[in-house]
Design a protein around this motif. Structure first.
Motif, short mmCIF file in Angstrom:
data_model
loop_
_atom_site.label_atom_id
_atom_site.label_comp_id
_atom_site.label_asym_id
_atom_site.label_seq_id
_atom_site.Cartn_x
_atom_site.Cartn_y
_atom_site.Cartn_z
N GLY A 322 38.77 -32.76 -36.39
CA GLY A 322 39.51 -33.21 -35.43
C GLY A 322 40.62 -32.21 -34.88
N ARG A 323 40.46 -30.86 -35.22
CA ARG A 323 41.55 -30.15 -34.97
C ARG A 323 41.82 -29.81 -33.54
N ARG A 324 43.19 -29.79 -33.21
CA ARG A 324 43.69 -29.50 -31.91
C ARG A 324 44.66 -28.36 -32.01
N ASP A 325 44.81 -27.59 -30.71
CA ASP A 325 45.72 -26.42 -30.94
C ASP A 325 47.07 -26.90 -31.13
N GLY A 326 47.96 -26.24 -31.62
CA GLY A 326 49.44 -26.45 -31.61
C GLY A 326 50.39 -25.80 -30.56
N LEU A 327 51.71 -26.21 -30.89
CA LEU A 327 52.47 -25.62 -29.92
C LEU A 327 52.33 -24.32 -30.00
N GLY A 328 52.43 -23.36 -30.85
CA GLY A 328 52.35 -21.97 -30.74
C GLY A 328 51.23 -21.59 -30.10
N LEU A 329 49.84 -21.88 -30.31
CA LEU A 329 48.78 -21.48 -29.52
C LEU A 329 48.67 -22.00 -27.99
N ARG A 330 49.20 -23.06 -27.80
CA ARG A 330 49.24 -23.50 -26.37
C ARG A 330 50.19 -22.55 -25.67
N HIS A 331 51.30 -22.26 -26.00
CA HIS A 331 52.40 -21.29 -25.69
C HIS A 331 51.79 -19.97 -25.42
N CYS A 332 51.02 -19.43 -26.51
CA CYS A 332 50.55 -18.28 -26.32
C CYS A 332 49.39 -17.91 -24.93
N ARG A 333 48.64 -19.05 -25.04
CA ARG A 333 47.73 -19.28 -23.95
C ARG A 333 48.56 -19.27 -22.61
N GLU A 334 49.68 -19.96 -22.29
CA GLU A 334 50.14 -20.18 -21.05
C GLU A 334 50.96 -18.97 -20.75
N ARG A 335 51.42 -18.24 -21.59
CA ARG A 335 51.89 -16.82 -21.34
C ARG A 335 51.08 -15.87 -20.83
N LEU A 336 49.94 -15.88 -21.60
CA LEU A 336 49.04 -14.86 -21.05
C LEU A 336 48.29 -15.14 -19.70
N ILE A 337 48.19 -16.47 -19.44
CA ILE A 337 47.88 -16.67 -18.00
C ILE A 337 49.06 -16.25 -16.97
N ILE A 338 50.23 -16.67 -17.33
CA ILE A 338 51.10 -16.30 -16.27
C ILE A 338 51.38 -14.71 -16.16
N ILE A 339 51.25 -13.90 -17.17
CA ILE A 339 51.61 -12.36 -17.22
C ILE A 339 50.13 -11.73 -16.71
N TYR A 340 49.14 -12.16 -17.08
CA TYR A 340 47.85 -11.53 -16.92
C TYR A 340 46.73 -12.34 -16.02
N GLY A 341 47.08 -13.57 -15.73
CA GLY A 341 46.09 -14.43 -15.13
C GLY A 341 44.73 -14.48 -15.91
N PRO A 342 43.72 -14.65 -15.32
CA PRO A 342 42.41 -15.19 -16.05
C PRO A 342 41.85 -13.92 -16.80
N ALA A 343 42.41 -12.71 -16.44
CA ALA A 343 41.93 -11.48 -17.27
C ALA A 343 42.25 -11.61 -18.75
N ALA A 344 43.07 -12.14 -19.01
CA ALA A 344 43.51 -12.37 -20.65
C ALA A 344 42.81 -13.53 -21.28
N SER A 345 42.63 -13.45 -22.38
CA SER A 345 42.32 -14.69 -23.10
C SER A 345 42.76 -14.92 -24.64
N LEU A 346 42.88 -15.97 -25.05
CA LEU A 346 43.25 -16.21 -26.74
C LEU A 346 42.06 -17.14 -27.00
N ARG A 347 41.28 -16.87 -28.06
CA ARG A 347 40.20 -17.73 -28.51
C ARG A 347 40.11 -17.87 -29.96
N VAL A 348 39.99 -18.91 -30.45
CA VAL A 348 40.26 -19.22 -32.15
C VAL A 348 38.60 -19.51 -32.20
N LEU A 349 38.08 -18.69 -33.28
CA LEU A 349 36.73 -19.03 -33.47
C LEU A 349 36.71 -19.04 -35.05
N ASP A 350 35.62 -20.14 -35.41
CA ASP A 350 35.25 -20.25 -36.84
C ASP A 350 33.79 -19.96 -37.10
#
Length: 368
Positions: A322-350
């Motif tokens: 039942g894992r869900r992204d926490g506040l830190g990961l959500r903020h990182c993704r939002e900042r990447l989208i704001i600064i770089y648009g869809p060209a940047a990404s953050l993926r968490v892989l297992d």
């Protein structure tokens, strides 16, 4: 990266640059009348009793008087620009003057023609005045609609470019405000977590707690200094990450090993301030605190084609049910989208042997 906001003076210059050049419009107008005169001359030369200068006079007098009205129409463009979103009203504002323009146009044009013919000792012959007024009014109406359509298209395009620029500036301002909000939320978040780590050691190892307080002071100074900037070289971001890692490794020093694998060629690449700290914080929170086993953490930064790829990986852990992204990961993704648009990404892989947080940043955008 988001661009800086323009001053009001810069906005005026941009709006002027977006408008259609009067020289281009004048060139189109001249070419149009040259074509009209040329066609009239070619048609008139088929009649042996017509001199070459007569069709030039006919069309030239029309062009001269029409040019005066065209200049007037161009001068009032700004006055009528608020009606561009209502085309019928915009055209109506101009065409309401057509009856007066038609009378003045016909009287002036035919006065010029009669005057020129009289100066060479000839009489300008033409159909009855009733026919002339009907014919020239219809012709003038068609030409007026044609050129008003050209003006409407030019002004509409210019207005659209100006509104597009203003909308872009508004979006940039909102993006900057959102980014500032995310950064403001992130800094106290990671500082509180670091303080909790110091608090956990104060009653068990005063010397270690004292060292952590000094390290935390360095972190605080960096955090306050970075509040005035959006981007920082990767080397500085890694230094901040090292300080945070020192705090956390002191707390879990018997259970954590930390390795750095950084390509020297990318150390000067700009990255968002405090982008990586939440990723390392997640490793300690989900990969270290919940186990008593030894955890190996690797931080890697490499250039892959046209992108900077940063990986924060911990070995031996996996996603919790039942894992869900926490506040830190959500903020990182939002900042990447704001600064770089869809060209940047953050993926968490297992991948079964560990969990990796992978950040991809386009180098072309980062270096600009």
């Amino acid at each position: 990266m988001t661009a800086r906001a323009h001053s009001p003076a810069e906005d005026v210059l941009i709006e002027r640059r977006e408008t259609f050049s009067p020289r281009v419009l004048a060139a189109i107008w001249i070419v149009f009348w040259l074509l009209m005169i040329g066609a009239s001359v070619q048609d008139a030369l088929r009649n042996p009793v017509t001199s070459w200068w007569e069709p030039v006079l006919w069309e030239g007098s029309s062009a001269l008087v029409a040019s005066g009205f065209m200049l007037l129409a161009a001068r009032v463009r700004r006055r009528y620009s608020p009606y561009l979103d209502r085309p019928l009203t915009w055209f109506g504002m101009y065409l309401r003057w057509l009856p007066i323009v038609s009378v003045v146009f016909i009287v002036t044009v035919y006065a010029i023609r009669h005057g020129v013919y009289a100066s060479v000792g000839r009489i300008y012959e033409h159909p009855s005045w009733v026919y002339i007024f009907v014919y020239e009014t219809v012709r003038l109406t068609l030409y007026a609609c044609l050129w008003l359509g050209v003006l409407f298209g030019i002004d509409s395009h210019a207005q659209w470019r100006i509104e597009e620029h203003r909308l872009l500036q508004t979006r940039r301002a909102l993006a900057d405000a959102k980014l500032a909000q995310l950064q403001a939320q992130l800094r106290p978040h990671f500082l509180f977590n670091a303080l909790n780590t110091v608090s956990a050691l104060m009653h068990t190892d005063v010397d270690r707690a004292d060292r952590l307080v000094a390290t935390l002071g360095d972190l605080l100074r960096i955090s306050l200094r970075s509040s005035a900037q959006e981007m920082t070289p990767l080397a500085d971001e890694l230094h901040t990450l090292e300080l945070y890692a020192d705090v956390m490794c002191e707390r879990f020093r018997d259970r954590v090993t930390l390795a750095w694998d950084i390509d020297p060629a990318v150390r000067d690449t700009p990255v968002p301030v405090l982008l990586l700290q939440p990723l390392l914080e997640n490793v300690f929170k989900h990969g270290v605190e919940g186990t008593v086993a030894q955890v190996a953490i690797v931080i890697r930064a490499r250039r892959e084609e046209d992108c900077l790829r940063i990986v924060v990986r911990n070995c031996g852990s996996s996603f919790a049910p039942g894992r869900r992204d926490g506040l830190g990961l959500r903020h990182c993704r939002e900042r990447l989208i704001i600064i770089y648009g869809p060209a940047a990404s953050l993926r968490v892989l297992d991948d079964g042997s560990g969990v990796s947080a992978c950040v991809t940043i386009p180098l072309a955008r980062a270096e600009s």
